[in-house]
Design a protein around this motif. Structure first.
Motif, PDB file in Angstrom:
ATOM      1  N   ARG A 258       0.832  -1.192   0.000  1.00 33.00           N
ATOM      2  CA  ARG A 258       0.000   0.000   0.000  1.00 33.00           C
ATOM      3  C   ARG A 258       0.872   1.249   0.000  1.00 33.00           C
ATOM      4  N   VAL A 259       0.448   2.234  -0.725  1.00 34.63           N
ATOM      5  CA  VAL A 259       1.248   3.464  -0.872  1.00 34.63           C
ATOM      6  C   VAL A 259       1.042   4.374   0.332  1.00 34.63           C
ATOM      7  N   GLN A 260       2.155   4.847   0.889  1.00 34.92           N
ATOM      8  CA  GLN A 260       2.069   5.782   2.005  1.00 34.92           C
ATOM      9  C   GLN A 260       2.465   7.178   1.543  1.00 34.92           C
ATOM     10  N   ILE A 261       2.210   8.148   2.423  1.00 33.06           N
ATOM     11  CA  ILE A 261       2.423   9.551   2.029  1.00 33.06           C
ATOM     12  C   ILE A 261       3.827   9.777   1.475  1.00 33.06           C
ATOM     13  N   ARG A 262       4.816   9.307   2.202  1.00 34.87           N
ATOM     14  CA  ARG A 262       6.181   9.616   1.794  1.00 34.87           C
ATOM     15  C   ARG A 262       6.528   8.971   0.459  1.00 34.87           C
ATOM     16  N   ASP A 263       5.829   7.846   0.160  1.00 32.57           N
ATOM     17  CA  ASP A 263       6.117   7.151  -1.080  1.00 32.57           C
ATOM     18  C   ASP A 263       5.371   7.752  -2.270  1.00 32.57           C
ATOM     19  N   SER A 264       4.272   8.422  -2.007  1.00 28.10           N
ATOM     20  CA  SER A 264       3.431   8.867  -3.125  1.00 28.10           C
ATOM     21  C   SER A 264       4.167   9.894  -3.976  1.00 28.10           C
ATOM     22  N   ALA A 265       5.019  10.687  -3.344  1.00 26.21           N
ATOM     23  CA  ALA A 265       5.761  11.694  -4.093  1.00 26.21           C
ATOM     24  C   ALA A 265       6.730  11.048  -5.080  1.00 26.21           C
ATOM     25  N   THR A 266       7.441  10.036  -4.615  1.00 25.12           N
ATOM     26  CA  THR A 266       8.456   9.429  -5.479  1.00 25.12           C
ATOM     27  C   THR A 266       7.851   8.494  -6.517  1.00 25.12           C
ATOM     28  N   THR A 267       6.740   7.836  -6.162  1.00 26.01           N
ATOM     29  CA  THR A 267       6.200   6.858  -7.089  1.00 26.01           C
ATOM     30  C   THR A 267       5.096   7.433  -7.962  1.00 26.01           C
ATOM     31  N   GLY A 268       4.569   8.565  -7.543  1.00 28.37           N
ATOM     32  CA  GLY A 268       3.476   9.155  -8.310  1.00 28.37           C
ATOM     33  C   GLY A 268       2.165   8.424  -8.123  1.00 28.37           C
ATOM     34  N   LEU A 269       2.116   7.504  -7.147  1.00 31.53           N
ATOM     35  CA  LEU A 269       0.871   6.756  -6.919  1.00 31.53           C
ATOM     36  C   LEU A 269       0.055   7.444  -5.836  1.00 31.53           C
ATOM     37  N   GLU A 270      -1.213   7.151  -5.837  1.00 35.46           N
ATOM     38  CA  GLU A 270      -2.110   7.783  -4.881  1.00 35.46           C
ATOM     39  C   GLU A 270      -1.925   7.176  -3.490  1.00 35.46           C
ATOM     40  N   VAL A 271      -1.979   8.021  -2.477  1.00 36.78           N
ATOM     41  CA  VAL A 271      -1.829   7.533  -1.103  1.00 36.78           C
ATOM     42  C   VAL A 271      -2.961   6.559  -0.777  1.00 36.78           C
ATOM     43  N   GLY A 272      -2.596   5.424  -0.230  1.00 34.89           N
ATOM     44  CA  GLY A 272      -3.628   4.466   0.187  1.00 34.89           C
ATOM     45  C   GLY A 272      -3.998   3.471  -0.899  1.00 34.89           C
ATOM     46  N   SER A 273      -3.541   3.686  -2.109  1.00 41.34           N
ATOM     47  CA  SER A 273      -3.874   2.718  -3.161  1.00 41.34           C
ATOM     48  C   SER A 273      -2.949   1.505  -3.058  1.00 41.34           C
ATOM     49  N   TYR A 274      -3.353   0.411  -3.667  1.00 38.26           N
ATOM     50  CA  TYR A 274      -2.563  -0.810  -3.559  1.00 38.26           C
ATOM     51  C   TYR A 274      -1.690  -1.001  -4.783  1.00 38.26           C
TER      52      TYR A 274
END
Lengths: 609, 366
Positions: A58-74
Motif C-alpha cells: 500500500r502506498v504511504q504519504i512519503r512514497d506517493s511523491a516518489t512513485t506518483g501513486l495515490e496515497v492508500g492505493s494498492y
C-alpha cells in the motif's frame, strides 16, 4: 484427574459450563483482567506486524511523491522494486546473501569452540573450571556491539579519518578488508556468540546423565562408540538448537554490521533495512522488514521444533544424575591455555581497549602526557570543541536519563505482566485463556528486534482511532521494549508460578483470606525474588538494546546505545568508548545487585535470554 | 455440626472427561470418612469441590443445612467463607512465614485478637507436639514436622469439617504409621468431621469410620471399613480393597470356565446369576492333592508356583487351571515350587457377583 468415561452418561451443556465459569470469575477477579491483557497483547503484537504486511503493498504519504501513486492505493511496486528491479540486488539480494553467508560462517566458527570449551568445563578435570564457567558469563553480558567498538579502536584506518587507531599508532595501517566489512564482522560476531554457544552446550551436556554412558560401557561399548551412539544423539537437538539460535542472532543484530560495515557501505539485512528507512521509502522498508521477520520466525519455529524433540529425551529426574570427569593428563596445560585465551580474547582485550581509549588523547600512544580523564570529567576537551566529558556532557546525560526511563519502565511493565501471565496460566490450567495468553506473550520472541521496530513504527507513526501518533515519543520506545521483552518475563513468571503451584494460595483461601489478602500476604511475598529477577533482566537487556531502538530513537529520544553510534559517526571515539564503559558498568552493577538480593546465579538463567 | 450432603454432584474436565458423575453422599457429623480409589477416580476433585476450589457442573453441596453450592443458584459461599480446613498433599506451607505465622494466618483472617491468637497457637502446637518449632521456617523442617504444621495450621481455626488430601503420601513408612495413629487420636479428641482422600487402602481401613470407594468418577460403595472388606458391593470394590488382592474367576471361554462351573455346583439358590467369583487370599487353604474335604468346603486342584515370605506370613502363588491365584498362610508351607497341590475354600467365605458385577447375597449361605 483425567479419566476416560463411558458414553452413556449425560452430556454437559455448553451454556451450563459457561454459567459456571461466570460464577467462578466472581471470586477470581484475575480472570477478567486476564481477558483484558489478552486483548491488549493481541493489539500490541499482532496489529503492528499486520499493518506492516499491508504496507508492503500500500502506498504511504512519503512514497506517493516518489512513485506518483495515490496515497492508500494498492500496488506491487515495492515488491517489484525489492525483489526484481534493477536496484533489487543492491537493495535486497546482496545484503540477504551476505547475511546468510556471514551468519553461517559465524555459527560454524562459534559452535565448535563453544562446544569444546563446554566439554572442558563440564566433563574434564580442567583446573579452575568453576572460575571459568562463571567468568564466561561476562562476555555474554557485554552488549553484542562492544567487540565492534573495540575493533575500531584497534584496527580502524585513515578511511574513517579522525583520531588514529592503536594499530596506526604502532605504525601499521590496516587495509580496508581488515578494518571494515565482512572479516571483522565475522570475527566480532563469533567472539560475542562463542560464550552463548558455550552456555547452551554446557547446560545440555550437564543434563546428560553419565549413568547412560556407564550402562553402555558395562555392555561393552568403547569410548568412540559411546560418543557416537549415546552422547551425540542425545546432544543432537541441543546442537541444532544452538546452531539455529546463533544463526538467528546474527541475522537480527544491528550494531556490529552497522559500526563495521558502514565505512565501506557493506550492508547486511538489518543495516539494509535501516538504510532504506533512512532514505525514506517506507514501502521498501516494509518489504525488507517482512522478509527479516519471516526469516527470523522460521528459524525460531525450527528451533522450537528441535527443543520439543529434545524434551522427548529428558527421561531421568534429578536424582542420581552425575557426570564422570575425564582426566586431561598431558593435555592439561594446552587446555588451560585454550580456556585462558578464550577468556582473554572475549573479555579482557575488548574491555581493556575500551578503557584505554576512553582515557587517552591519542589511542596507542603510551606516554604519560597522553593520558587524561577529560573524556570523563572534562568541562572542555581540547581535541573535541564543544564536547564535555561523560559526566558533564549534556547529550550523554540526556541519553542516559532516557535509557534509564525507557528500560526501567519497560522492565517494570514486563516483570509485573510476566508474573501476572504466570499467575493466570497456573491458576487456570487447561483453559483456553491460559493457552492463548501463553502463546501471545511468546509471539514477540519470534520476531527479530529490528523488524519488530519497523513494524511498530509503521503502526504507531500515524494517529489510529483514539491512539495519537507516537513517533518520536518515549512512550513508543517503552511500549515496543515492553512487548519485545515480554516473552522472557512471562516465561520466568510462568516457571516461578509453576514452581509455587496453586496450593499455597488455595491454602490461604481455605483459611479465609480474600483475593487481595492472598495476593499481598502470600503470592507476592513468595514471588518476591522472581519478581525482582523478572524486572532486572529486562532492564539489563534494555540498557544495551540497539537493534530495537535504532529505528525509533529521534533527536529528542536518543538513548545511550544510539548516542554511541552518533559519537562514532562524528569521530568522537573516546566519548563513544566512555559511554560503552558506562553501560557495561551499569549492567555489571545491576547483575551483581540482583545476584545479591535473590542469591541466584545467572550462569544458567542467562543462557537463553 | 459438620454434616455434609453431596447431591447429584457432576464435574467434567474438558468436553468428555467426567471426573465425578452424579455423586450422592451424606457425611454425618463427627465421622472420619475416607474417599478411597485409584488415582484419577475423582476423589481429590470431590474434596476440592467441597472446599470450593473447584466448581461442580451440577448438583448441590450442603453443610449443616446451609447450601454452599447449587447448580441452579450458583456458588453461594466462596471457599474463603466456608470456614473449613484443608491439608494438601504437598502441605502447601507458606515458605516465607514461620511455623507460628503459618498457624496464625487463619486466625488473623477471622480477626481473632492477638493475645487469644497466641494462646490458640500455643495450644495447637502442643496438641501436635511441635511447640519447639514455633520460630522455624518450613524449609528447616522435616517432612513429618511439615505435616504436623500443615495440620496445626488448619486445626487452629477449629473447623467443623477438616479435609485431608493424601496427607501422608509423602512420608516414609514408619512416620506414616505414627501419623495415622496421631490422626486417629486427634479425631477422637476433637470430634470434628474428617474427610480424608487416599489411594492407600490400609490408611482407609485403619483410620476411618466409613469408607467411600470411588472408581472412574462413580461412587462404588460407602460403608464401614470391615463391611467394605467383608461384603464388597461389587467387583471393583472387591478388587481394590485387600492386599494381596482378591482372586477372581470369571467366564472367559477358556480353562477358567471349569473353575467357575465347579464353584457354581456348590450352590443351588440363584445359581444362574453367578458370573464372577472372588476368594480372598487368606480364605484359601493349600492342601495336598486328593485331600478329603467336607460339605462346606470347595476343593480344586492347583500347582504351586512360587513362595513369597513377607515375614509375618507367606504368600503362595498357585496356578489354578490358567489363573494365577494368591493364597496367604501364616505357617511355613511344606510345598516346593512347581509341585502339585490343591486349594480348599470354605463356601461361606466365597464372594459371588452377577453379570452386572454386583454382589449376590444369600440369606442362609454365609
Amino acid at each position: 484427574m483425567n479419566q476416560p468415561s463411558s458414553k452413556d452418561r449425560t452430556p454437559i451443556l455448553r451454556i451450563e459450563r459457561f454459567q459456571n465459569w461466570l460464577r467462578f470469575i466472581r471470586y477470581e477477579p484475575i480472570a477478567l483482567v486476564a481477558a483484558i491483557v489478552t486483548v491488549l497483547l493481541t493489539y500490541l503484537v499482532l496489529a503492528p506486524v499486520g499493518s506492516m504486511l499491508v504496507d508492503t503493498v500500500r502506498v504511504q504519504i512519503r512514497d506517493s511523491a516518489t512513485t506518483g501513486l495515490e496515497v492508500g492505493s494498492y500496488t506491487t511496486y515495492f515488491l517489484h522494486r525489492v525483489f526484481v528491479s534493477r536496484v533489487s540486488d543492491r537493495l535486497f539480494w546482496t545484503p540477504l546473501a551476505r547475511t546468510l553467508i556471514i551468519a553461517s560462517v559465524v555459527t560454524l566458527a562459534a559452535l565448535p569452540f563453544g562446544a569444546f570449551l563446554a566439554w572442558l568445563t563440564v566433563r574434564t578435570d580442567l583446573p579452575g573450571k568453576k572460575i571459568l564457567s562463571s567468568a564466561m558469563v561476562i562476555p555474554y553480558m557485554l552488549p553484542s556491539w562492544t567487540f565492534a567498538v573495540a575493533w575500531l579502536n584497534i584496527m580502524k584506518n585513515r578511511r574513517l579519518g579522525g583520531l588514529p587507531s592503536i594499530a596506526e599508532s604502532f605504525g601499521f595501517s590496516p587495509p580496508d578488508w581488515l578494518a571494515y566489512g565482512a572479516f571483522p564482522i565475522i570475527v566480532c560476531q563469533a567472539l560475542h556468540l562463542f560464550p552463548f554457544a558455550y552456555l547452551l552446550f554446557g547446560n545440555a551436556l550437564r543434563s546428560v546423565d553419565s549413568q547412560m554412558e556407564d550402562s553402555a560401557r558395562i555392555l561393552g561399548a568403547q569410548k568412540g562408540v559411546i560418543a557416537r551412539r549415546i552422547i551425540l544423539p542425545l546432544l543432537k537437538p541441543a546442537l541444532l538448537s544452538a546452531f539455529l539460535l546463533t544463526f538467528s542472532r546474527v541475522l537480527g543484530s544491528f550494531g556490529t554490521p552497522y559500526i563495521l560495515g558502514s565505512p565501506v557501505r557493506y550492508l547486511l539485512l538489518p543495516t539494509a533495512l535501516y538504510s532504506s528507512f533512512q532514505v525514506g521509502t517506507p514501502g521498501v522498508s516494509a518489504v525488507i522488514a517482512s522478509v527479516t521477520i519471516l526469516l527470523g520466525m522460521s528459524l525460531i519455529a525450527l528451533d522450537m521444533y528441535f527443543v520439543r524433540e529434545y524434551r522427548r529425551f529428558v527421561t531421568v529426574g534429578g536424582k542420581g544424575s552425575m557426570s564422570r570427569l575425564s582426566a586431561l593428563g598431558k593435555w592439561k596445560w594446552p587446555a588451560i591455555i585454550f580456556a585462558g585465551l578464550a577468556f582473554i580474547i572475549t573479555t579482557i582485550i575488548p574491555l581493556v581497549t575500551i578503557i584505554l581509549t576512553s582515557i587517552m588523547y591519542r589511542p596507542g600512544v603510551f606516554s604519560l602526557s597522553n593520558f587524561t580523564l577529560d573524556f570523563w570529567f572534562g568541562r572542555y576537551i581540547s581535541i573535541m570543541p564543544g564536547q564535555q566529558g561523560l559526566f558533564l556532557n549534556q547529550s550523554i546525560i540526556a541519553a542516559a536519563w532516557n535509557s534509564f526511563r525507557i528500560a526501567g519502565a519497560a522492565a517494570v511493565i514486563c516483570g509485573i505482566t510476566g508474573l501476572f501471565v504466570g499467575y493466570v496460566v497456573v491458576k487456570m490450567p487447561n483453559s483456553k485463556t491460559s493457552a492463548f495468553l501463553r502463546q501471545v506473550s511468546f509471539l514477540p520472541y519470534l520476531v527479530p528486534s529490528i523488524g519488530f521496530a519497523a513494524a511498530c513504527l509503521s503502526f504507531f507513526a500515524v494517529r489510529r482511532g483514539p491512539v495519537p501518533s507516537l513517533y518520536g515519543t518515549l512512550t513508543l520506545l517503552i511500549i515496543v521494549m515492553s512487548i519485545k521483552y515480554l516473552p522472557f518475563a512471562s516465561r520466568s513468571g510462568i516457571s516461578a508460578m509453576m514452581q509455587m503451584g496453586n496450593e499455597p494460595e488455595e491454602a490461604a483461601r481455605v483459611a479465609g483470606a480474600s483475593w487481595g489478602k492472598r495476593m499481598s500476604r502470600i503470592v507476592i511475598p513468595i514471588q518476591k525474588h522472581a519478581l525482582i529477577t523478572a524486572i532486572m533482566l529486562p532492564f539489563i537487556s534494555g540498557m544495551k538494546e540497539q537493534s530495537l531502538v535504532i529505528m525509533l530513537a529521534t533527536p529528542g529520544t536518543e538513548v545511550m546505545t544510539t548516542q554511541i553510534l552518533r559519537f562514532i559517526e562524528y569521530g568522537f571515539s573516546q566519548l563513544a568508548n566512555a559511554t560503552v564503559l558506562a553501560i557495561v558498568v551499569i549492567i555489571f552493577f545491576v547483575t551483581f545487585l540482583m545476584e545479591r538480593i535473590t542469591g541466584s546465579n545467572l550462569a544458567s538463567g542467562f543462557s537463553r535470554s | 455440626m459438620g454434616t455434609i450432603e453431596l447431591k447429584h454432584i457432576t464435574k467434567t474436565f474438558g468436553p468428555t472427561v467426567k471426573a465425578v458423575d452424579n455423586l450422592n453422599l451424606t457425611i454425618e457429623s463427627g465421622h472420619f470418612i475416607c474417599l478411597l480409589g485409584p488415582s484419577g477416580c475423582g476423589k481429590t476433585t470431590t474434596l476440592r469441590m467441597i472446599a470450593g476450589l473447584d466448581m461442580p457442573d451440577a448438583g448441590e453441596i450442603i453443610l449443616d443445612g446451609k447450601t454452599l453450592f447449587s447448580g441452579e443458584k450458583g456458588n453461594l459461599v466462596p471457599t474463603e467463607k466456608r470456614e473449613l480446613g484443608l491439608v494438601f498433599q504437598s502441605y502447601a506451607l507458606w515458605p516465607h512465614m514461620t511455623v507460628a505465622q503459618n498457624v496464625s494466618f487463619g486466625l488473623e483472617m477471622r480477626n481473632v485478637d492477638k493475645s487469644k491468637r497466641k494462646k490458640i497457637i500455643g495450644d495447637v502446637l502442643d496438641l501436635l507436639h511441635i511447640n519447639q518449632l514455633e520460630n522455624r521456617y518450613p524449609s528447616q523442617l522435616s517432612g513429618g514436622q511439615q505435616q504436623r504444621v500443615a495440620l496445626a495450621r488448619m486445626l487452629a481455626v477449629s473447623p467443623d469439617v477438616l479435609l485431608l488430601d493424601e496427607p501422608l503420601s509423602n512420608l516414609d513408612a514408619k512416620l506414616r504409621l505414627e501419623m495415622r495413629a496421631e490422626l486417629k487420636r486427634l479425631h477422637e479428641t476433637l470430634g470434628n468431621t474428617i474427610i480424608y482422600v487416599t489411594h492407600d487402602q490400609l490408611e482407609a481401613m485403619t483410620m476411618s469410620t466409613k469408607i467411600a470407594v470411588m472408581h472412574e468418577g462413580l461412587l462404588q460403595q460407602c460403608a464401614p471399613p470391615m463391611d467394605i472388606y467383608r461384603k464388597p458391593g461389587n467387583v471393583t470394590v472387591a478388587e481394590f480393597v485387600g492386599s494381596p488382592p482378591m482372586n477372581l474367576f470369571s467366564h472367559t471361554g477358556g480353562k477358567q470356565d471349569a473353575v467357575v462351573e465347579s464353584i457354581k455346583k456348590c450352590y443351588t439358590e440363584q445359581k444362574e446369576r453367578i458370573d464372577i467369583i472372588g476368594v480372598r487370599p487368606e480364605d484359601i487353604k493349600v492342601v495336598p492333592r486328593g485331600t478329603e474335604v467336607g460339605e462346606d468346603t470347595w476343593y480344586y486342584p492347583a500347582e504351586v508356583q512360587t513362595l513369597l515370605p513377607t515375614g509375618s506370613e507367606w504368600i503362595i502363588s498357585l496356578l489354578v487351571e490358567d489363573v494365577m491365584v494368591f493364597a496367604s498362610v501364616a505357617d511355613d508351607p511344606e510345598y516346593k515350587p512347581k509341585t502339585p497341590a490343591a486349594i480348599a475354600v470354605k463356601k461361606n467365605t466365597v464372594h459371588l457377583f452377577d453379570s452386572q458385577r454386583q454382589r449376590i447375597d444369600f440369606s442362609g449361605s454365609r
